[in-house]
Design a protein around this motif. Structure first.
Motif, PDB file in Angstrom:
ATOM      1  N   VAL A 109      64.494  22.040  41.726  1.00 41.10           N
ATOM      2  CA  VAL A 109      63.253  22.733  42.098  1.00 41.10           C
ATOM      3  C   VAL A 109      63.553  23.946  42.958  1.00 41.10           C
ATOM      4  N   LEU A 110      64.453  23.792  43.940  1.00 43.07           N
ATOM      5  CA  LEU A 110      64.802  24.920  44.809  1.00 43.07           C
ATOM      6  C   LEU A 110      65.437  26.048  44.014  1.00 43.07           C
ATOM      7  N   ALA A 111      66.327  25.712  43.081  1.00 41.96           N
ATOM      8  CA  ALA A 111      66.974  26.749  42.269  1.00 41.96           C
ATOM      9  C   ALA A 111      65.951  27.490  41.410  1.00 41.96           C
ATOM     10  N   LEU A 112      64.999  26.759  40.836  1.00 45.69           N
ATOM     11  CA  LEU A 112      63.961  27.403  40.026  1.00 45.69           C
ATOM     12  C   LEU A 112      63.096  28.328  40.878  1.00 45.69           C
ATOM     13  N   LEU A 113      62.773  27.893  42.096  1.00 40.33           N
ATOM     14  CA  LEU A 113      61.963  28.729  42.979  1.00 40.33           C
ATOM     15  C   LEU A 113      62.732  29.973  43.416  1.00 40.33           C
ATOM     16  N   LEU A 114      63.997  29.797  43.772  1.00 40.38           N
ATOM     17  CA  LEU A 114      64.806  30.953  44.179  1.00 40.38           C
ATOM     18  C   LEU A 114      64.988  31.931  43.023  1.00 40.38           C
ATOM     19  N   ASN A 115      65.093  31.401  41.824  1.00 37.42           N
ATOM     20  CA  ASN A 115      65.269  32.262  40.658  1.00 37.42           C
ATOM     21  C   ASN A 115      64.040  33.118  40.386  1.00 37.42           C
ATOM     22  N   GLU A 116      62.882  32.672  40.880  1.00 39.27           N
ATOM     23  CA  GLU A 116      61.653  33.423  40.648  1.00 39.27           C
ATOM     24  C   GLU A 116      61.411  34.502  41.702  1.00 39.27           C
ATOM     25  N   LEU A 117      62.157  34.478  42.794  1.00 40.25           N
ATOM     26  CA  LEU A 117      61.973  35.483  43.848  1.00 40.25           C
ATOM     27  C   LEU A 117      62.446  36.850  43.361  1.00 40.25           C
ATOM     28  N   ARG A 118      61.665  37.867  43.667  1.00 38.58           N
ATOM     29  CA  ARG A 118      61.991  39.210  43.202  1.00 38.58           C
ATOM     30  C   ARG A 118      62.446  40.137  44.326  1.00 38.58           C
ATOM     31  N   LEU A 119      62.386  39.681  45.587  1.00 37.78           N
ATOM     32  CA  LEU A 119      62.853  40.486  46.719  1.00 37.78           C
ATOM     33  C   LEU A 119      64.261  40.035  47.079  1.00 37.78           C
ATOM     34  N   ARG A 124      68.170  36.272  49.534  1.00 44.97           N
ATOM     35  CA  ARG A 124      69.441  35.980  50.209  1.00 44.97           C
ATOM     36  C   ARG A 124      69.214  35.258  51.530  1.00 44.97           C
ATOM     37  N   THR A 125      68.159  35.631  52.244  1.00 39.79           N
ATOM     38  CA  THR A 125      67.857  34.977  53.517  1.00 39.79           C
ATOM     39  C   THR A 125      67.518  33.509  53.307  1.00 39.79           C
ATOM     40  N   VAL A 126      66.685  33.220  52.312  1.00 37.87           N
ATOM     41  CA  VAL A 126      66.318  31.833  52.020  1.00 37.87           C
ATOM     42  C   VAL A 126      67.546  31.034  51.590  1.00 37.87           C
ATOM     43  N   GLN A 127      68.379  31.639  50.752  1.00 39.55           N
ATOM     44  CA  GLN A 127      69.593  30.958  50.312  1.00 39.55           C
ATOM     45  C   GLN A 127      70.488  30.618  51.494  1.00 39.55           C
ATOM     46  N   THR A 128      70.646  31.555  52.408  1.00 35.70           N
ATOM     47  CA  THR A 128      71.506  31.328  53.572  1.00 35.70           C
ATOM     48  C   THR A 128      71.000  30.169  54.411  1.00 35.70           C
ATOM     49  N   PHE A 129      69.695  30.153  54.687  1.00 41.71           N
ATOM     50  CA  PHE A 129      69.139  29.100  55.531  1.00 41.71           C
ATOM     51  C   PHE A 129      69.158  27.733  54.847  1.00 41.71           C
TER      52      PHE A 129
END
Length: 317
Positions: A109-119, A124-129
């Motif tokens: 679910v997290l990977a699908l949500l991150l894949n939809e981010l366009r900024l 990168r900030t969300v991935q880091t945290f």
């Protein structure tokens, strides 16, 4: 008179000679890159495997592994005859299944949500945290859990008291302890687990999404009909590996978080053997428990892989 040779002809000859050589010589540079990983596996994974014979010996530190007396299956009989062993097996399976059912879909679910981010910067900030907790020791996380959930000074219970309710002894509550294990494990590993799924999602052809957009499919339909089917093989492989570790409920996590009041619901194979076996220096008993876990895990992995192949998936072997 010398005939000029085209550069491409020389390259073709060299390529042909390389193709005729033995694979080890042909791809020596690639094998050299793999060599450190192979050495690591041999030294730290396969090398210590000779120690499993301690499960069949009355191990004595002075005599060593090979000179200790053979006792056969004595430690396995002792292990299965323990009055608390059925409870320990039940707790191990229960915690592992809860982590599998609730925790396994979380990285997807997290990977699908991150894949939809366009900024890109926000992504990168969300991935880091989400990645950072993976590198925090369970000892540190256990200390944080004790501080946050303390009935007297924890911020969670302070908020509960501010709402007019009585404080809750989270880490001593048999009904809540397993869920604390599950959600703390998800918080720690969800970002790290999402890396593989993100890599798989990046490999999907963009033309599929463009065609779906032209056909009028929204983002949810694109995720359901394109993204998830495209990473299905990755999900199956990771699920099979997770099933192989079904009896690994998280030794370090449980050890730093549990206490005698929740032994009935939180004591797993590893922690029980640690207390009973190593506490009385019964190395053979602890080795027997570890071998038992490994054999059961291997059987589960083979069974799950067989079922996956019969359902049309590639499996892992």
């Amino acid at each position: 008179m010398k005939t000029a040779t085209h550069p491409s002809a020389g390259a073709a000859v060299r390529t042909g000679k390389r193709a005729q050589r033995h694979p080890l010589l042909r791809y020596w540079d690639l094998y050299l890159m793999v060599l450190p990983a192979l050495i690591f596996l041999l030294v730290f994974k396969y090398g210590p495997m000779y120690g499993v014979i301690i499960a069949f010996k009355d191990y004595n530190i002075i005599q060593g592994v090979f000179k200790s007396e053979w006792v056969g299956l004595q430690y396995f009989r002792e292990l299965f005859l323990f009055d608390e062993f059925p409870r320990v097996i039940r707790n191990t399976l229960m915690i592992s299944l809860m982590k599998l059912v609730v925790g396994f879909p979380a990285p997807i679910v997290l990977a699908l949500l991150l894949n939809e981010l366009r900024l890109p910067r926000f992504k990168r900030t969300v991935q880091t945290f989400t990645y950072l907790p993976h590198f925090i020791s369970w000892v540190v996380i256990g200390g944080l859990a004790v501080d946050l959930l303390s009935p007297s000074s924890g911020i969670v219970n302070k908020a509960i008291e501010a709402l007019g309710f009585e404080p809750i002894f989270f880490l001593s509550n048999e009904h809540l302890f397993r869920w604390i294990l599950v959600f703390s494990d998800i918080w720690k590993e969800v970002g790290w687990g999402a890396i593989i799924y993100l890599a798989a999602l990046l490999g999907i052809n963009d033309e599929l999404f463009q065609a779906a957009t032209v056909d009028g499919a929204g983002r949810l339909r694109q995720i359901w009909h394109i993204s998830l089917p495209s990473i299905r093989s990755t999900i199956i492989i990771l699920l099979l590996l997770r099933i192989g570790h079904l009896l690994d409920a998280g030794f370090e996590q449980v050890l730093v978080m549990y206490n005698p009041t929740v032994y009935d619901v939180g004591d797993i194979i590893d922690t029980y053997v640690f207390r009973v076996g190593l506490g009385t220096m019964q190395f053979g008993l602890t080795t027997a428990a570890g071998l038992f876990k490994s054999v059961i895990g291997c059987l589960l992995l083979v069974l799950a892989n067989t079922l996956a192949r019969r359902m049309g998936e590639d499996g892992i072997f």
